[in-house]
Design an enzyme around this catalytic site. Structure first.
Site, short mmCIF file in Angstrom:
data_model
loop_
_atom_site.label_atom_id
_atom_site.label_comp_id
_atom_site.label_asym_id
_atom_site.label_seq_id
_atom_site.Cartn_x
_atom_site.Cartn_y
_atom_site.Cartn_z
N ALA A 70 0.87 -1.17 0.00
CA ALA A 70 0.00 0.00 0.00
C ALA A 70 0.91 1.22 0.00
CB ALA A 70 -0.91 -0.01 1.23
N LEU A 73 1.05 5.25 -4.37
CA LEU A 73 1.50 6.06 -5.52
C LEU A 73 2.46 7.18 -5.14
CD1 LEU A 73 -1.74 6.42 -7.68
CD2 LEU A 73 0.08 4.72 -7.86
N ASN A 99 3.85 5.28 -16.51
CA ASN A 99 2.62 4.89 -15.80
C ASN A 99 1.92 6.15 -15.31
OD1 ASN A 99 1.25 3.92 -13.04
ND2 ASN A 99 1.49 2.12 -14.35
N ASN A 127 -2.92 3.84 -15.49
CA ASN A 127 -3.15 3.05 -14.28
C ASN A 127 -4.52 3.37 -13.69
OD1 ASN A 127 -3.07 1.80 -11.83
ND2 ASN A 127 -1.27 2.89 -11.07
N CYS A 130 -5.15 1.18 -9.49
CA CYS A 130 -4.39 1.11 -8.25
C CYS A 130 -5.34 1.02 -7.07
CB CYS A 130 -3.50 2.33 -8.08
SG CYS A 130 -2.59 2.24 -6.51
N ILE A 191 -2.15 -8.11 -14.93
CA ILE A 191 -3.09 -7.48 -14.05
C ILE A 191 -2.38 -6.60 -13.03
CG2 ILE A 191 -4.82 -9.31 -14.23
CD1 ILE A 191 -3.74 -10.45 -11.56
N ASN A 192 -3.12 -5.64 -12.52
CA ASN A 192 -2.68 -4.92 -11.34
C ASN A 192 -2.95 -5.83 -10.13
OD1 ASN A 192 -1.83 -2.83 -9.57
ND2 ASN A 192 -2.62 -1.30 -10.99
N GLY A 265 7.19 -7.86 -11.62
CA GLY A 265 7.07 -6.91 -10.52
C GLY A 265 7.80 -7.36 -9.27
N THR A 266 7.03 -7.95 -8.36
CA THR A 266 7.51 -8.36 -7.04
C THR A 266 8.84 -9.10 -7.05
OG1 THR A 266 5.20 -8.50 -6.38
CG2 THR A 266 6.79 -9.63 -4.98
C1 LIG Z 1 5.45 -2.27 -4.28
C2 LIG Z 1 4.62 -2.21 -5.50
C3 LIG Z 1 4.31 -0.99 -6.08
C4 LIG Z 1 3.52 -0.92 -7.22
N1 LIG Z 1 3.26 0.31 -7.78
C5 LIG Z 1 2.56 0.38 -8.93
C6 LIG Z 1 2.35 1.61 -9.60
O1 LIG Z 1 2.84 2.65 -9.15
N2 LIG Z 1 1.61 1.62 -10.74
C7 LIG Z 1 1.06 0.47 -11.26
O2 LIG Z 1 0.39 0.52 -12.29
N3 LIG Z 1 1.27 -0.73 -10.67
C8 LIG Z 1 1.99 -0.81 -9.52
N4 LIG Z 1 2.21 -2.02 -8.93
C9 LIG Z 1 1.63 -3.23 -9.55
C10 LIG Z 1 2.67 -3.95 -10.43
O3 LIG Z 1 3.09 -3.12 -11.50
C11 LIG Z 1 2.11 -5.27 -10.99
O4 LIG Z 1 0.97 -4.98 -11.78
C12 LIG Z 1 1.69 -6.23 -9.91
O5 LIG Z 1 2.56 -6.16 -8.81
C13 LIG Z 1 1.62 -7.68 -10.40
O6 LIG Z 1 2.87 -8.15 -10.82
P1 LIG Z 1 3.88 -9.00 -9.87
O7 LIG Z 1 3.06 -10.08 -9.26
O8 LIG Z 1 4.96 -9.47 -10.77
O9 LIG Z 1 4.38 -8.05 -8.81
C14 LIG Z 1 3.00 -2.10 -7.78
C15 LIG Z 1 3.31 -3.34 -7.20
C16 LIG Z 1 4.11 -3.42 -6.09
C17 LIG Z 1 4.40 -4.76 -5.49
#
Ligand SMILES: Cc1cc2nc3c(=O)[nH]c(=O)nc-3n(C[C@H](O)[C@H](O)[C@H](O)COP(=O)(O)O)c2cc1C
Ligand SMILES: Cc1cc2nc3c(=O)[nH]c(=O)nc-3n(C[C@H](O)[C@H](O)[C@H](O)COP(=O)(O)OP(=O)(O)OC[C@H]3O[C@@H](n4cnc5c(N)ncnc54)[C@H](O)[C@@H]3O)c2cc1C
Ligand SMILES: Cc1cc2nc3c(=O)[nH]c(=O)nc-3n(C[C@H](O)[C@H](O)[C@H](O)COP(=O)(O)OP(=O)(O)OC[C@H]3O[C@@H](n4cnc5c(N)ncnc54)[C@H](O)[C@@H]3O)c2cc1C
Ligand SMILES: Cc1cc2nc3c(=O)[nH]c(=O)nc-3n(C[C@H](O)[C@H](O)[C@H](O)COP(=O)(O)O)c2cc1C
Ligand code: FES
Ligand code: FES
Lengths: 313, 258, 313, 258
Positions: A70, A73, A99, A127, A130, A191-192, A265-266
């Site tokens: 959380a 942004l 983004n 985005n 979020c 996906i987000n 991402g993660t």
């Molecule tokens: C710490 C963190 C911050 C994120 N910040 C954004 C963001 O600023 N904008 C966005 O579109 N997605 C954001 N995401 C979502 C990721 O871009 C991604 O869609 C999501 O984590 C799924 O991919 P993953 O399982 O490989 O992490 C964030 C994810 C994480 C874990």
């Protein structure tokens, strides 16, 4: 001849692997670890018109096979992104996907308009999904009409192709996907994060200061695959897939489901070298599976056999 | 910063649920400042998912070895506790900015204030300070006698006070009781421990220069995810921030809001 | 004095731990392993009017931290459940919660009417959320009006309290929860599985013969907790929580979020003794955390402090 | 059926990616029938989540030991392959109904047909048949020479044919080539292996009594989840069914649709 190059609207990618937004900052930290040139693209952190501090901490919590965030942004705001972050990234030969976030339609339009003119920004990622921002934000991603209208407005001002990032927290993701396609989206990213929460055993309170957060990581992979599988059969714009990718095998699975490129991402937090590793491993894996180019994998789980006539002996 | 499989040299339980883990690896070469940390993957695969931040407690350049001291509490540290000599541990590090040793001059008095699992990084700090001629006084706080560790090791480097919350060892109460009672006239205070303790140390103004090592839940540990951000003290509602992982974990008292 | 007994509509539970529907058959297999009397209740497998074979195999696939299933509500049909399965369970002193499923409103009404008269059935669980059945099924669980109307019809014919099992595959679970409460539901059970999928690396096809399936297990825990947290603050009927529970600690976390009892699903496959283990461990864990009864934990993450005035020194 | 932590007695790589794992545990006492299986948790925690079904290849009642032979392929079996002597492995078993040894009378000819990782349970079966005076012929199919295992062990119990798909060892081709060429006039055939092989064995009608051990993806392994269900052969579209885990994994040919 490369087995990995992929052309998408606005993006001529050396390879289809890129870090996901919010998981790579604006690249600086990772540039100390490897040459960012090797990446297919970079999805940089969300940008809003004004600087945002984001949510109070704790902002992350661990879950089985995944994590919640959380962040809210947090970003330095449009002005600084344009004057500092993006120019810094120009030293690399890698397309940037910006983004775009905000709380109102005007926010999105303002950011999209200005940021799309940055010379190294080759595409926008809208985005609308979020889960960690209170006003607006997620509502755009859960209502097809709002999603479509926002897409149209952003398309109207953007000088580069627009990809819309879909939220998985919906009953019918296909209807949202079709709506943004109708609104002029050039592509989808999905996906987000899934909305989730954890509670602290001692205090009985949510671990995250924001109470709920976005679930990401390997745990969400089957949900991401299912949604990409459903959506890719119903739209004709390309999908950049993400959600739990950790390995070259995962990348192929996302392509089979219907993705034309992927974001990680993660896993960058667990292994900061994951993107270079995957890019390195993909050609051998493709060869082992009998493919001569990764594009042969897109949608292979549902495309008719004839569409792959030239493949395999 | 390296990502490296370090091998376990030794692994010892040194107090109730407290373990001393000595690791060997190339990354030792890059370890300069006391107070830096490493980010530890306690198991292959995804159970658990995230790395665990642990401070570097001792650096041995000749042997390319470094020591972590940690308390076994949740799943991550419990799995870490199972590692045996010869096992490999996936480590990312060294990370962050540690305690500024240069801020203490030869002949200065430095007071080191540690609480619980905040004590470990102070050991390397004490060593480095003593070796450059700084006088060191250590004040170490623990819950109870059974959790006390490294008392004699610290005592070798300087006068060492121990406080336990339940009074079973040393002074009864908190490290601040010792600080308030003894009036050390320190030139510099370095502290690491739970946030309430750090706040008390900051508010006590026990020296002109005070450095605090903060703790925050982390994602990446390298400054990319914005999980560990804190406000600046003079702008507690604003947009300015510091990241505990990459700007810290050590900050000068008064720099960030704790 | 017990720290674990819980009274819910129709259910006077020795303890709030029960196996989840579909993960315990009709109890026979587990009765060889331990005495079923120790369970709080048993949620038996879904019953439909006619026997169902279910979906072709493979019906399960593993995912990071979880699993997918597409059993497809295989069951021997109402008649045989009434004449064989439920009578067999009478040898145990444990309340049965009958899981009611179907493809049409009439199906649900028929099963509910007849099965609610079985003497050891103390409550119904209306399964409006199974993602693996093609006709009907999931639609009921994603539309508030349909969910409400179905609840009303079932309530009208049921001689025991009715719990409605909610699907997590929705944009707004609170609106569904409120609708079924308005429809007369005596309680809620949540969550059913998240829709997901896996692809086979070699064949490029879905691993499950049914293509998609329901995601369960630890991976979904944060989603379940979030939904229970949201819903429990907006309805006044009790919630039986489920989704990824593996341990006594997990049970407490579900209570904090807002559950009044819990069910354990997938973990029965990994450790068939998980329910007895949790029941055995709960009292010591509660004592360690400073509670004298498990009911003190329900909703503790969001209830006002005064509501717990008598707790702790 | 027990859930027990069995200890690893020995663990040996006996062919390309094929391991022989000897375990010791109380549950050995309950192992009677060849062809039963155990459900193995290859690691603590949830990576991976589900147990893995592996057939019992050898039972040693005196020592309370039993043997599993498995091929390392995905994450589960790869983690299993890391176990060392002395390690504990969480096992649920014995499960299912195995090959009916009683169906073969003294002096009968039993032909055992195994393919790849379907070979292991046939070893215990051959042992039990031979010890009651049944003549045993073993036909073992493998991909290639490097994957062949237990050939001499089977040869000690009866005439043993090996077929490899690439012809690098024994007959080139499938086990059915051997069956078709040799015309054994078996009283009974027992078979375990990939489904296409089982189908061929069923269709070949190589004996009056034919028993087949089936494979299916499993959840619980004990009959509770309905993951592993198959149709009856005479009711391929109906509601009747058998569960591979608890009604099988061994069925008489013609009983279930394969
Ligand atoms: C710490 C963190 C911050 C994120 N910040 C954004 C963001 O600023 N904008 C966005 O579109 N997605 C954001 N995401 C979502 C990721 O871009 C991604 O869609 C999501 O984590 C799924 O991919 P993953 O399982 O490989 O992490 C964030 C994810 C994480 C874990
Ligand atoms: C810069 C820094 C240095 C540290 N140095 C030490 C040290 O030298 N010795 C030591 O014993 N501990 C140290 N800690 C605390 C240590 O990181 C936690 O005790 C550890 O992460 C707990 O993991 P777990 O799996 O046992 O607990 P769990 O509660 O199961 O962990 C769940 C999640 O919460 C996080 N978490 C839980 N407690 C903390 C905490 N106190 N701080 C940050 N994250 C936490 C974990 O990293 C993990 O992501 C340090 C923390 C930081 C930030
Ligand atoms: C009754 C029975 C007896 C078996 N006996 C043996 C044996 O003696 N030796 C041996 O090597 N193998 C045996 N198998 C197959 C063995 O279970 C699989 O090879 C193993 O589960 C693969 O696990 P993995 O993690 O390596 O592969 P992954 O592909 O990572 O497994 C993913 C999931 O699919 C399942 N799965 C994958 N392949 C199979 C398969 N062929 N059958 C059933 N489930 C599968 C896994 O159990 C797991 O749930 C047997 C299977 C059954 C049903
Ligand atoms: C194999 C399997 C079969 C299931 N069958 C049913 C069912 O028949 N009816 C139902 O309401 N839920 C069914 N479920 C859902 C579970 O009852 C439960 O809601 C879900 O699995 C989440 O809990 P868990 O994570 O503890 O498994 C089934 C789940 C699994 C894994
Ligand atoms: S932990 Fe990721 S920025 Fe500090
Ligand atoms: S594996 Fe669960 S019923 Fe067979």
């Amino acid at each position: 001849m490369s087995m990995l190059n992929i052309d998408l609207p606005g993006l001529s990618l050396k390879n289809p692997v890129m870090p996901a937004s919010g998981c790579f900052g604006f690249g600086k930290e990772f540039s100390n670890l490897f040459n960012l040139d090797i990446l297919g693209a970079i999805m940089v952190k969300a940008t809003t018109p004004e600087p945002r501090f984001g949510n109070p901490t704790p902002r992350v919590a661990e879950t089985p096979g995944g994590m919640l965030n959380a962040i809210g942004l947090q970003n330095p705001g449009l002005k600084k992104v344009l004057s500092e972050e993006l120019p810094w990234l120009k030293r690399f030969d890698v397309p940037i996907i910006a983004n775009v976030a905000g709380s109102t339609e005007e926010d999105y339009v303002q950011v999209a308009k200005e940021i799309s003119h940055a010379p190294n920004v080759h595409a926008l990622e809208l985005n609308i999904s979020c889960p960690n921002v209170k006003t607006g934000g997620i509502a755009f991603g859960t209502d097809p009409e709002m999603a479509k209208s926002l897409t149209q407005k952003v398309k109207a001002v953007s000088s580069v192709p627009v990809y819309v990032k879909l939220s998985p927290n919906v009953t019918d993701i296909v209807s949202i996907a079709k709506a943004v396609e109708a609104g002029g989206a050039d592509g989808l990213t999905m996906i987000n994060t899934l909305l989730g929460m954890r509670l602290d055993l001692q205090t009985a309170k949510p671990i995250l200061a924001n109470r709920t957060g976005g679930l990401s990581g390997a745990a969400v992979k089957p949900v991401a695959l299912r949604m990409i599988y459903e959506v890719s059969q119903q739209v004709s714009i390309p999908i950049i897939g993400m959600g739990g990718i950790q390995s070259a095998e995962d990348v192929i699975e996302f392509f089979y489901a219907g993705a034309s490129a992927v974001a990680v991402g993660t896993q960058n937090f667990v292994d900061p070298f994951v993107c270079p590793s995957i890019i390195e491993e993909l050609p051998a894996l493709l060869a082992k599976l009998g493919y001569s180019h990764i594009s042969e994998c897109t949608g292979r789980s549902w495309k008719k056999v004839e569409q792959f006539a030239h493949h395999r002996a | 910063m390296l990502k490296e499989h370090c091998s376990v040299v030794s692994h010892t339980c040194i107090a109730d649920s407290v373990y001393e883990l000595v690791l060997e690896g190339e990354m030792t070469k890059q370890m300069q400042q006391p107070g830096q940390f490493v980010h530890v993957k306690v198991s292959d695969g995804l159970d658990p998912v995230l790395r665990r931040p642990i401070s570097i407690a001792n650096i041995n350049q000749e042997k390319s070895q470094f020591t972590l001291i940690y308390r076994k509490q949740g799943r991550g540290t419990s799995l870490l506790a199972e590692k045996k000599p010869g096992d490999q541990v996936d480590i990312l590090g060294p990370l962050g900015n540690g305690f500024p040793v240069a801020e203490a001059g030869k002949g200065n008095l430095a007071v080191l204030v540690g609480g619980g699992i905040g004590v470990p990084p102070l050991y390397e700090l004490a060593k480095q300070l003593v070796s450059k001629g700084v006088t060191v006084i250590n004040i170490l706080g623990f819950q109870t006698q059974g959790s006390v560790f490294y008392e004699s090791k610290f005592a070798e480097l300087g006068q060492t006070y121990v406080a336990t919350v339940d009074g079973t060892h040393g002074t009864e109460g908190f490290v601040t009781s010792v600080l308030n009672n003894e009036k050390f006239h320190a030139d510099i205070v370095y502290s690491c421990g739970p946030t309430p303790m750090l706040r008390a140390v900051e508010e006590g103004e026990f020296a002109k220069k005070v450095y605090l090592s903060l703790e925050e839940r982390m994602g990446c540990g390298i400054g990319a995810c914005f999980a560990c951000v804190c406000h600046l003290k003079d702008d507690p509602e604003g947009y300015s921030y510091k990241k505990v992982c990459s700007d810290g974990p050590v900050f000068r008292a008064g720099e960030v809001a704790i």
